[in-house]
Design an enzyme around this catalytic site. Structure first.
Site, PDB file in Angstrom:
ATOM      1  N   ALA A 260     -71.465  26.190 -17.194  1.00 50.71           N
ATOM      2  CA  ALA A 260     -72.359  26.685 -18.243  1.00 50.71           C
ATOM      3  C   ALA A 260     -72.246  25.807 -19.477  1.00 50.71           C
ATOM      4  CB  ALA A 260     -72.023  28.128 -18.604  1.00 50.71           C
ATOM      5  N   ASP A 261     -73.364  25.587 -20.118  1.00 46.79           N
ATOM      6  CA  ASP A 261     -73.352  24.900 -21.406  1.00 46.79           C
ATOM      7  C   ASP A 261     -73.392  25.895 -22.558  1.00 46.79           C
ATOM      8  OD1 ASP A 261     -73.887  21.677 -21.316  1.00 46.79           O
ATOM      9  OD2 ASP A 261     -74.465  22.690 -19.472  1.00 46.79           O
TER      10      ASP A 261
END
Length: 376
Positions: A260-261
Protein backbone atom coordinates in the site's frame (compact mmCIF):
# COMPACT_ATOMS: atom_id res chain seq x y z
CA UNK A 1 30.96 20.81 10.02
CA UNK A 2 32.47 18.27 12.41
CA UNK A 3 29.63 16.00 13.43
CA UNK A 4 30.55 12.70 15.03
CA UNK A 5 30.24 9.67 12.75
CA UNK A 6 29.12 6.69 14.80
CA UNK A 7 26.49 4.93 12.71
CA UNK A 8 27.02 2.08 10.29
CA UNK A 9 24.36 0.25 8.34
CA UNK A 10 24.61 -3.02 10.21
CA UNK A 11 20.93 -3.63 9.59
CA UNK A 12 19.91 -7.28 9.52
CA UNK A 13 17.45 -7.49 6.66
CA UNK A 14 17.32 -11.26 6.69
CA UNK A 15 20.02 -11.76 4.01
CA UNK A 16 17.71 -10.14 1.46
CA UNK A 17 18.67 -7.52 -1.08
CA UNK A 18 19.48 -3.99 0.00
CA UNK A 19 18.02 -1.03 -1.86
CA UNK A 20 19.61 1.37 0.64
CA UNK A 21 23.24 1.39 1.77
CA UNK A 22 23.94 3.92 4.46
CA UNK A 23 26.80 4.95 6.70
CA UNK A 24 26.73 8.28 8.47
CA UNK A 25 27.66 10.89 5.88
CA UNK A 26 27.23 8.49 2.95
CA UNK A 27 24.18 7.14 1.13
CA UNK A 28 23.95 4.81 -1.86
CA UNK A 29 20.72 3.76 -3.56
CA UNK A 30 20.39 0.74 -5.82
CA UNK A 31 19.27 2.04 -9.22
CA UNK A 32 16.12 -0.02 -9.69
CA UNK A 33 15.58 1.32 -13.21
CA UNK A 34 18.57 -0.82 -14.26
CA UNK A 35 17.43 -4.07 -12.64
CA UNK A 36 17.50 -6.97 -13.22
CA UNK A 37 20.27 -6.71 -15.81
CA UNK A 38 22.55 -4.32 -13.91
CA UNK A 39 23.13 -3.82 -10.19
CA UNK A 40 24.36 -0.24 -9.88
CA UNK A 41 24.41 1.90 -6.74
CA UNK A 42 24.15 5.67 -7.08
CA UNK A 43 25.83 8.04 -4.63
CA UNK A 44 23.27 10.40 -3.07
CA UNK A 45 25.00 13.54 -1.83
CA UNK A 46 22.08 15.75 -0.83
CA UNK A 47 18.32 16.28 -0.87
CA UNK A 48 18.38 17.29 -4.55
CA UNK A 49 19.91 13.94 -5.47
CA UNK A 50 17.34 12.29 -3.20
CA UNK A 51 14.44 14.13 -4.85
CA UNK A 52 15.49 13.06 -8.34
CA UNK A 53 16.15 9.47 -7.26
CA UNK A 54 12.60 9.26 -5.89
CA UNK A 55 10.94 11.07 -8.80
CA UNK A 56 12.79 9.00 -11.39
CA UNK A 57 12.01 5.76 -9.50
CA UNK A 58 15.64 4.90 -8.86
CA UNK A 59 14.20 4.11 -5.44
CA UNK A 60 10.50 3.26 -5.08
CA UNK A 61 8.08 1.67 -2.65
CA UNK A 62 6.45 3.83 0.00
CA UNK A 63 8.67 2.78 2.96
CA UNK A 64 11.91 3.01 0.97
CA UNK A 65 10.97 6.42 -0.43
CA UNK A 66 10.51 7.80 3.08
CA UNK A 67 13.80 6.37 4.35
CA UNK A 68 15.75 7.47 1.27
CA UNK A 69 14.37 11.00 1.51
CA UNK A 70 15.20 11.30 5.20
CA UNK A 71 18.71 9.91 4.76
CA UNK A 72 19.49 12.06 1.70
CA UNK A 73 18.97 15.14 3.86
CA UNK A 74 20.89 13.53 6.74
CA UNK A 75 23.88 13.13 4.42
CA UNK A 76 23.51 16.72 3.26
CA UNK A 77 23.50 18.27 6.72
CA UNK A 78 26.30 15.98 7.94
CA UNK A 79 28.55 17.21 5.14
CA UNK A 80 27.56 20.90 5.24
CA UNK A 81 30.69 23.03 5.58
CA UNK A 82 29.42 26.57 5.15
CA UNK A 83 26.43 26.71 7.49
CA UNK A 84 26.82 29.17 10.37
CA UNK A 85 23.22 29.91 11.31
CA UNK A 86 21.27 29.78 14.54
CA UNK A 87 19.40 26.70 15.79
CA UNK A 88 16.15 28.19 14.48
CA UNK A 89 17.74 28.73 11.08
CA UNK A 90 18.97 25.12 11.09
CA UNK A 91 15.43 23.97 11.84
CA UNK A 92 14.02 26.15 9.06
CA UNK A 93 16.62 24.73 6.67
CA UNK A 94 15.55 21.17 7.50
CA UNK A 95 11.84 21.98 7.22
CA UNK A 96 12.32 23.63 3.81
CA UNK A 97 14.29 20.66 2.47
CA UNK A 98 11.75 18.13 3.78
CA UNK A 99 8.89 19.98 2.11
CA UNK A 100 10.85 19.86 -1.13
CA UNK A 101 11.43 16.11 -0.77
CA UNK A 102 7.72 15.43 -0.12
CA UNK A 103 6.88 16.96 -3.52
CA UNK A 104 8.74 14.14 -5.30
CA UNK A 105 6.00 11.48 -4.82
CA UNK A 106 2.87 12.95 -3.16
CA UNK A 107 0.75 9.77 -3.01
CA UNK A 108 3.07 7.85 -0.65
CA UNK A 109 1.92 8.79 2.85
CA UNK A 110 5.05 7.34 4.47
CA UNK A 111 7.07 10.17 2.98
CA UNK A 112 4.86 12.97 4.30
CA UNK A 113 4.48 11.17 7.65
CA UNK A 114 8.25 10.84 8.06
CA UNK A 115 8.74 14.47 7.07
CA UNK A 116 6.18 15.65 9.63
CA UNK A 117 7.87 13.71 12.43
CA UNK A 118 11.32 14.94 11.47
CA UNK A 119 10.14 18.55 11.27
CA UNK A 120 8.76 18.27 14.78
CA UNK A 121 12.03 16.86 16.08
CA UNK A 122 14.07 19.65 14.47
CA UNK A 123 11.76 22.37 15.81
CA UNK A 124 11.74 20.89 19.31
CA UNK A 125 15.52 20.66 19.53
CA UNK A 126 15.94 24.15 18.08
CA UNK A 127 13.76 25.62 20.83
CA UNK A 128 16.30 24.72 23.51
CA UNK A 129 19.60 24.28 21.62
CA UNK A 130 22.49 26.70 21.96
CA UNK A 131 24.06 25.89 18.58
CA UNK A 132 22.85 24.70 15.18
CA UNK A 133 24.90 21.51 15.33
CA UNK A 134 22.54 20.08 17.94
CA UNK A 135 19.61 20.43 15.53
CA UNK A 136 21.44 18.70 12.70
CA UNK A 137 22.69 15.92 14.99
CA UNK A 138 19.17 15.27 16.29
CA UNK A 139 17.84 15.12 12.74
CA UNK A 140 20.53 12.67 11.63
CA UNK A 141 19.93 10.39 14.63
CA UNK A 142 16.17 10.40 14.06
CA UNK A 143 16.64 9.46 10.39
CA UNK A 144 18.92 6.58 11.35
CA UNK A 145 16.36 5.29 13.84
CA UNK A 146 13.75 5.27 11.07
CA UNK A 147 16.06 3.09 8.96
CA UNK A 148 16.42 0.44 11.67
CA UNK A 149 12.77 0.54 12.70
CA UNK A 150 11.62 -0.08 9.12
CA UNK A 151 13.39 -3.44 8.96
CA UNK A 152 11.99 -4.46 12.36
CA UNK A 153 8.51 -3.39 11.26
CA UNK A 154 8.69 -5.39 8.04
CA UNK A 155 9.74 -8.57 9.85
CA UNK A 156 6.79 -8.16 12.23
CA UNK A 157 4.43 -7.69 9.28
CA UNK A 158 5.79 -10.87 7.68
CA UNK A 159 5.35 -12.87 10.86
CA UNK A 160 1.81 -11.64 11.59
CA UNK A 161 0.75 -12.17 7.99
CA UNK A 162 2.14 -15.68 7.68
CA UNK A 163 0.50 -16.76 10.94
CA UNK A 164 -2.88 -15.24 10.06
CA UNK A 165 -2.98 -16.69 6.55
CA UNK A 166 -2.11 -20.20 7.77
CA UNK A 167 -4.87 -20.04 10.37
CA UNK A 168 -7.51 -18.98 7.86
CA UNK A 169 -6.77 -21.26 4.91
CA UNK A 170 -8.08 -24.82 4.74
CA UNK A 171 -4.89 -26.28 3.25
CA UNK A 172 -2.31 -24.27 5.16
CA UNK A 173 0.62 -26.55 4.32
CA UNK A 174 0.63 -25.96 0.55
CA UNK A 175 -0.07 -22.29 -0.01
CA UNK A 176 0.12 -20.49 -3.35
CA UNK A 177 0.26 -16.71 -3.10
CA UNK A 178 -0.21 -14.01 -5.72
CA UNK A 179 1.33 -10.56 -5.36
CA UNK A 180 1.47 -7.37 -7.41
CA UNK A 181 4.18 -4.76 -8.02
CA UNK A 182 7.23 -4.90 -5.74
CA UNK A 183 6.93 -4.82 -1.96
CA UNK A 184 10.12 -6.53 -0.91
CA UNK A 185 13.60 -5.50 0.17
CA UNK A 186 13.81 -3.22 -2.85
CA UNK A 187 10.73 -1.27 -1.72
CA UNK A 188 11.71 -0.96 1.94
CA UNK A 189 14.79 -0.72 4.12
CA UNK A 190 14.83 -4.53 4.09
CA UNK A 191 12.75 -7.75 4.07
CA UNK A 192 9.56 -6.20 2.68
CA UNK A 193 5.86 -5.88 3.47
CA UNK A 194 3.68 -8.06 1.20
CA UNK A 195 6.75 -9.86 -0.09
CA UNK A 196 7.88 -10.13 3.52
CA UNK A 197 4.72 -12.16 4.21
CA UNK A 198 5.63 -14.45 1.32
CA UNK A 199 9.19 -14.73 2.62
CA UNK A 200 7.88 -15.72 6.05
CA UNK A 201 5.58 -18.37 4.58
CA UNK A 202 8.52 -19.76 2.62
CA UNK A 203 10.76 -19.86 5.70
CA UNK A 204 8.05 -21.74 7.57
CA UNK A 205 7.94 -24.36 4.82
CA UNK A 206 4.31 -23.88 3.79
CA UNK A 207 4.68 -21.86 0.57
CA UNK A 208 4.20 -24.01 -2.51
CA UNK A 209 4.56 -21.17 -5.02
CA UNK A 210 4.53 -17.40 -5.32
CA UNK A 211 3.02 -15.81 -8.42
CA UNK A 212 4.03 -12.27 -9.33
CA UNK A 213 2.44 -10.04 -11.94
CA UNK A 214 4.64 -8.19 -14.40
CA UNK A 215 3.03 -4.91 -13.19
CA UNK A 216 2.75 -2.76 -16.28
CA UNK A 217 3.79 -0.24 -17.40
CA UNK A 218 6.98 0.07 -15.33
CA UNK A 219 7.31 -3.70 -14.84
CA UNK A 220 8.18 -3.64 -11.14
CA UNK A 221 6.96 -7.23 -10.88
CA UNK A 222 8.98 -8.73 -13.71
CA UNK A 223 12.06 -6.59 -13.08
CA UNK A 224 12.12 -6.41 -9.28
CA UNK A 225 9.85 -8.92 -7.54
CA UNK A 226 10.96 -11.76 -9.83
CA UNK A 227 14.56 -10.68 -9.16
CA UNK A 228 14.05 -10.89 -5.39
CA UNK A 229 12.23 -14.23 -5.55
CA UNK A 230 14.98 -15.81 -7.64
CA UNK A 231 17.64 -14.29 -5.35
CA UNK A 232 15.99 -15.89 -2.30
CA UNK A 233 15.37 -19.25 -4.04
CA UNK A 234 11.62 -18.98 -3.52
CA UNK A 235 9.59 -21.10 -5.98
CA UNK A 236 7.94 -18.49 -8.18
CA UNK A 237 6.18 -17.90 -11.48
CA UNK A 238 5.80 -14.64 -13.41
CA UNK A 239 2.46 -13.91 -15.08
CA UNK A 240 1.08 -11.16 -17.29
CA UNK A 241 -1.17 -8.72 -15.45
CA UNK A 242 -4.07 -9.79 -17.65
CA UNK A 243 -3.57 -13.47 -16.76
CA UNK A 244 -4.35 -13.06 -13.05
CA UNK A 245 -8.11 -13.74 -13.30
CA UNK A 246 -7.52 -16.90 -15.35
CA UNK A 247 -4.97 -18.09 -12.77
CA UNK A 248 -7.57 -17.63 -10.04
CA UNK A 249 -10.22 -19.43 -12.07
CA UNK A 250 -7.89 -22.41 -12.48
CA UNK A 251 -7.64 -22.71 -8.68
CA UNK A 252 -3.95 -21.92 -8.50
CA UNK A 253 -4.19 -19.04 -6.00
CA UNK A 254 -5.02 -19.51 -2.32
CA UNK A 255 -4.59 -15.89 -1.27
CA UNK A 256 -3.41 -12.53 -2.57
CA UNK A 257 -1.21 -10.08 -0.68
CA UNK A 258 -0.26 -6.60 -1.90
CA UNK A 259 1.35 -3.52 -0.41
CA UNK A 260 0.00 0.00 0.00
CA UNK A 261 1.10 3.54 -0.67
CA UNK A 262 -1.69 5.11 1.38
CA UNK A 263 -4.55 3.66 3.44
CA UNK A 264 -7.56 5.79 4.42
CA UNK A 265 -9.08 5.48 7.88
CA UNK A 266 -11.86 3.20 6.60
CA UNK A 267 -9.37 0.84 4.93
CA UNK A 268 -9.67 2.03 1.33
CA UNK A 269 -6.19 1.47 -0.08
CA UNK A 270 -4.17 3.21 -2.77
CA UNK A 271 -1.62 0.92 -4.36
CA UNK A 272 0.01 0.31 -7.71
CA UNK A 273 -2.38 0.52 -10.66
CA UNK A 274 -3.93 -2.90 -11.25
CA UNK A 275 -4.47 -3.68 -7.57
CA UNK A 276 -8.18 -2.87 -7.79
CA UNK A 277 -8.60 -5.27 -10.71
CA UNK A 278 -6.98 -8.06 -8.67
CA UNK A 279 -9.29 -7.36 -5.72
CA UNK A 280 -12.40 -7.50 -7.90
CA UNK A 281 -11.28 -10.81 -9.40
CA UNK A 282 -10.41 -12.17 -5.96
CA UNK A 283 -13.88 -11.34 -4.65
CA UNK A 284 -15.49 -13.09 -7.65
CA UNK A 285 -13.40 -16.22 -7.08
CA UNK A 286 -13.79 -16.18 -3.27
CA UNK A 287 -10.06 -15.71 -2.68
CA UNK A 288 -8.92 -13.72 0.39
CA UNK A 289 -7.26 -10.44 -0.51
CA UNK A 290 -4.82 -8.91 1.99
CA UNK A 291 -3.02 -5.59 2.21
CA UNK A 292 0.34 -5.61 4.03
CA UNK A 293 1.60 -2.23 5.16
CA UNK A 294 3.16 -0.49 8.16
CA UNK A 295 0.92 1.78 10.19
CA UNK A 296 2.89 4.71 8.78
CA UNK A 297 1.04 4.01 5.50
CA UNK A 298 -2.27 4.79 7.21
CA UNK A 299 -3.58 8.33 6.85
CA UNK A 300 -6.23 8.82 9.53
CA UNK A 301 -6.95 12.31 8.20
CA UNK A 302 -8.66 10.73 5.18
CA UNK A 303 -12.11 9.30 5.77
CA UNK A 304 -12.21 7.30 2.53
CA UNK A 305 -10.19 6.54 -0.58
CA UNK A 306 -11.75 9.21 -2.75
CA UNK A 307 -9.71 11.79 -0.85
CA UNK A 308 -6.39 10.22 -1.85
CA UNK A 309 -4.42 12.20 -4.43
CA UNK A 310 -3.45 9.91 -7.31
CA UNK A 311 -0.20 10.65 -9.10
CA UNK A 312 -0.18 10.47 -12.89
CA UNK A 313 3.01 9.33 -14.57
CA UNK A 314 4.57 10.31 -17.88
CA UNK A 315 2.79 9.13 -21.08
CA UNK A 316 6.17 7.80 -22.22
CA UNK A 317 5.82 4.86 -19.83
CA UNK A 318 3.07 3.54 -22.13
CA UNK A 319 4.28 4.93 -25.44
CA UNK A 320 7.83 3.54 -25.18
CA UNK A 321 9.46 0.30 -24.09
CA UNK A 322 11.37 -0.13 -20.84
CA UNK A 323 8.92 1.98 -18.83
CA UNK A 324 9.36 4.96 -21.15
CA UNK A 325 13.12 4.73 -21.48
CA UNK A 326 13.25 2.74 -24.72
CA UNK A 327 11.95 2.95 -28.27
CA UNK A 328 8.44 4.06 -29.16
CA UNK A 329 5.92 1.25 -29.68
CA UNK A 330 2.56 3.07 -29.63
CA UNK A 331 1.02 5.12 -32.40
CA UNK A 332 2.08 8.77 -32.49
CA UNK A 333 -0.73 11.12 -31.53
CA UNK A 334 -2.60 8.69 -29.25
CA UNK A 335 -3.75 10.11 -25.91
CA UNK A 336 -2.52 8.42 -22.74
CA UNK A 337 -4.00 7.99 -19.27
CA UNK A 338 -1.34 6.65 -16.94
CA UNK A 339 -2.26 6.81 -13.23
CA UNK A 340 0.42 5.35 -10.99
CA UNK A 341 -2.11 4.03 -8.47
CA UNK A 342 -5.71 2.98 -8.05
CA UNK A 343 -7.85 2.76 -4.92
CA UNK A 344 -9.23 -0.58 -3.72
CA UNK A 345 -12.33 -0.15 -1.54
CA UNK A 346 -12.23 -1.67 1.94
CA UNK A 347 -15.19 -3.89 1.05
CA UNK A 348 -12.89 -5.96 -1.20
CA UNK A 349 -10.10 -6.33 1.39
CA UNK A 350 -10.06 -9.32 3.76
CA UNK A 351 -7.54 -7.90 6.21
CA UNK A 352 -4.80 -5.30 6.61
CA UNK A 353 -1.56 -6.80 7.92
CA UNK A 354 0.49 -4.41 10.08
CA UNK A 355 3.43 -4.62 12.47
CA UNK A 356 0.95 -4.68 15.38
CA UNK A 357 -1.23 -7.46 13.97
CA UNK A 358 -3.95 -7.96 11.38
CA UNK A 359 -6.84 -5.50 11.19
CA UNK A 360 -10.12 -7.22 10.32
CA UNK A 361 -13.66 -5.99 9.76
CA UNK A 362 -16.40 -6.56 12.30
CA UNK A 363 -19.70 -6.94 10.50
CA UNK A 364 -19.23 -3.95 8.18
CA UNK A 365 -17.55 -3.20 4.86
CA UNK A 366 -15.08 -0.84 6.52
CA UNK A 367 -12.20 -1.21 8.94
CA UNK A 368 -11.92 0.60 12.26
CA UNK A 369 -8.26 1.42 11.84
CA UNK A 370 -8.34 4.31 14.29
CA UNK A 371 -9.64 2.02 17.03
CA UNK A 372 -6.96 -0.56 16.20
CA UNK A 373 -4.19 2.04 16.36
CA UNK A 374 -5.40 3.47 19.67
CA UNK A 375 -5.64 0.08 21.40
CA UNK A 376 -2.37 -0.93 23.08
Amino acid sequence: MALESNFSDGIDSGNSLQAIRYNRGSLQLLDQTKLPLQSTYLNIRDSTDGWHAIKDMVVRGAPAIAIAAALSLAVEVFNLEDFNGTPDEASSFIIMKLEYLVSSRPTAVNLSDAATKLKQIAAKVAASASEYKSVFEAYIEASEIMLKEDVDTNKAIGSHGATFIQRHLENSKRICMLTHCNTGSLATAGYGTALGVIRSLHREGVLERAYCTETRPFNQGSRLTAYELVHDNIPATLIADSAAAALMKDGKVNAIVVGADRVASNGDTANKIGTYSLAVSAMHHNIPFFVAAPLTSVDLSLSYGGEIVIEERSPKELLNTHGGLGEQVAASGISVWNPAFDVTPASLISGIITEKGVITKKGTDAFDIKGFVQNP
